[in-house]
Write a protein that holds these residues in place. Sequence first.
Motif, short mmCIF file in Angstrom:
data_model
loop_
_atom_site.label_atom_id
_atom_site.label_comp_id
_atom_site.label_asym_id
_atom_site.label_seq_id
_atom_site.Cartn_x
_atom_site.Cartn_y
_atom_site.Cartn_z
N ALA A 38 -15.09 -10.64 -2.71
CA ALA A 38 -15.89 -10.71 -1.49
C ALA A 38 -16.80 -9.50 -1.36
CB ALA A 38 -14.98 -10.83 -0.27
N LEU A 39 -16.27 -8.33 -1.64
CA LEU A 39 -17.08 -7.10 -1.55
C LEU A 39 -18.21 -7.13 -2.58
CD1 LEU A 39 -17.53 -4.34 -0.28
CD2 LEU A 39 -15.92 -3.38 -1.95
N THR A 40 -17.89 -7.58 -3.79
CA THR A 40 -18.91 -7.70 -4.84
C THR A 40 -20.00 -8.67 -4.41
OG1 THR A 40 -17.25 -7.29 -6.56
CG2 THR A 40 -19.34 -8.29 -7.25
N GLY A 41 -19.59 -9.80 -3.83
CA GLY A 41 -20.56 -10.78 -3.37
C GLY A 41 -21.43 -10.23 -2.26
N LEU A 42 -20.85 -9.42 -1.37
CA LEU A 42 -21.62 -8.82 -0.28
C LEU A 42 -22.71 -7.91 -0.83
CD1 LEU A 42 -22.08 -8.21 2.72
CD2 LEU A 42 -20.30 -6.45 2.56
N VAL A 43 -22.37 -7.13 -1.82
CA VAL A 43 -23.36 -6.23 -2.44
C VAL A 43 -24.49 -7.04 -3.06
CG1 VAL A 43 -23.75 -4.55 -4.28
CG2 VAL A 43 -21.68 -4.39 -2.87
N VAL A 44 -24.14 -8.10 -3.77
CA VAL A 44 -25.16 -8.96 -4.40
C VAL A 44 -26.07 -9.58 -3.35
CG1 VAL A 44 -25.53 -11.07 -5.76
CG2 VAL A 44 -23.71 -9.47 -6.41
N LEU A 45 -25.50 -10.06 -2.25
CA LEU A 45 -26.28 -10.69 -1.19
C LEU A 45 -27.20 -9.69 -0.49
CD1 LEU A 45 -23.56 -13.01 0.36
CD2 LEU A 45 -25.65 -13.75 -0.82
N SER A 171 -32.25 -19.06 8.84
CA SER A 171 -31.44 -17.83 8.82
C SER A 171 -31.33 -17.18 7.45
CB SER A 171 -30.02 -18.15 9.34
OG SER A 171 -29.41 -19.17 8.57
N GLY A 172 -31.92 -17.79 6.43
CA GLY A 172 -31.88 -17.21 5.09
C GLY A 172 -30.46 -17.01 4.59
N LEU A 173 -30.18 -15.82 4.06
CA LEU A 173 -28.85 -15.53 3.53
C LEU A 173 -27.95 -14.86 4.56
CD1 LEU A 173 -29.70 -14.11 -0.03
CD2 LEU A 173 -29.09 -16.45 0.61
N ILE A 174 -28.43 -14.72 5.80
CA ILE A 174 -27.67 -14.01 6.83
C ILE A 174 -26.26 -14.58 7.04
CG2 ILE A 174 -27.60 -13.42 9.30
CD1 ILE A 174 -30.67 -13.21 9.17
N PRO A 175 -26.10 -15.92 7.12
CA PRO A 175 -24.73 -16.45 7.28
C PRO A 175 -23.82 -16.08 6.12
CG PRO A 175 -26.35 -18.12 7.83
CD PRO A 175 -27.10 -17.00 7.19
N LEU A 176 -24.35 -16.09 4.90
CA LEU A 176 -23.54 -15.74 3.74
C LEU A 176 -23.18 -14.26 3.74
CD1 LEU A 176 -25.15 -17.77 0.79
CD2 LEU A 176 -23.17 -18.35 2.22
N VAL A 177 -24.10 -13.41 4.19
CA VAL A 177 -23.83 -11.97 4.27
C VAL A 177 -22.64 -11.71 5.19
CG1 VAL A 177 -24.70 -9.76 5.11
CG2 VAL A 177 -26.16 -11.21 3.69
N PHE A 178 -22.65 -12.33 6.37
CA PHE A 178 -21.54 -12.13 7.30
C PHE A 178 -20.28 -12.84 6.83
CE2 PHE A 178 -24.89 -10.54 9.94
CZ PHE A 178 -24.25 -9.58 10.73
N ASN A 179 -20.45 -13.92 6.10
CA ASN A 179 -19.30 -14.57 5.48
C ASN A 179 -18.57 -13.59 4.58
OD1 ASN A 179 -18.23 -15.81 2.86
ND2 ASN A 179 -18.29 -17.62 4.15
N ARG A 180 -19.32 -12.92 3.70
CA ARG A 180 -18.72 -11.99 2.75
C ARG A 180 -18.21 -10.73 3.44
NH1 ARG A 180 -16.85 -14.74 -1.25
NH2 ARG A 180 -18.38 -16.17 -2.07
N ALA A 181 -18.94 -10.25 4.44
CA ALA A 181 -18.53 -9.03 5.13
C ALA A 181 -17.20 -9.23 5.84
CB ALA A 181 -19.61 -8.61 6.13
#
Length: 287
Positions: A38-45, A171-181
């Motif tokens: 999840a942390l790795t994905g957050l960095v990528v996003l 919303s672009g990638l914003i939902p995914l960013v908060f998903n990963r965070a």
Amino acid sequence: MLTVVIGFTSALIYGSADFLGGLAARRMSAVLVTAIAALTGLVVLLVAMPFFGGTWSAGAVLLGAASGVSGAIAIGLLYACLAVGPMSILSPLTAVVTAIVPLTIGLIGGEQLGTIGYVALGLAVVAVVMVGFVPEKGAVRPTLKAVLMAVGSGTAIGTILVIIDAAPDDSGLIPLVFNRAVNAAIMFTIVGITVVMARRRNSGPAHATWRDGLYLAIACGVVDTIANVGLLIGVRLGDLSVMAVLTALYPTGTIILAAVVLRERIAPVQYAGLVLAVAAGAMLALN
């Protein structure tokens, strides 16, 4: 046509991510694997977000956070059951449940399926039974605990699809960013609470194994994030029900890798169940 291509591609990428996550969970706790991924994905996003843009809104943030909670449950259970194995059985079971959840929500919400759609649902149920049936001595056999974890994971993953589909289109990638965070925050909190237990599981000569697990978890996070972006694009271009079924074909990637790398063996009736599950998915996509 583009939605179908995105759906199938995302499915194969998801399957690869699950394989990596399952291998990592054999070297460290599934909770820690989920947290690192999840942390790795957050960095990528965060790196990719400027290229995708997106409008900030309460809906995008809250829905993204809600999907992160569901994701923590889903992926934790998934990697745990894949670590127990067999991947070639549990991954398809999770996928079928994943597809059924959004379809059920859609039907309750007023969406209509054609005759072929209802037939496909029936075939999917039969496929689950066939995939879980092991008549041959020596064939891989999932435990009840692993099956229950797979069903729980599939339900949670299907919930994620419903939540992400409800996020604003701009919303672009914003939902995914908060998903990963949120996902990473939850999982690292759990890791912190259970750190003593985790150290016991990864003590002594397991140091090199733990390091290998770390690399696998990071790779899993990158690959899974790419698949999530594909899913987000797909649900915005097409219907949730179609994308849900297409992405539910992700066991194809897991099974191929499990067969090649781990030499997992499954019974003929299980192969037939897998084929039937794929056929049911294709029928639902065409519905």
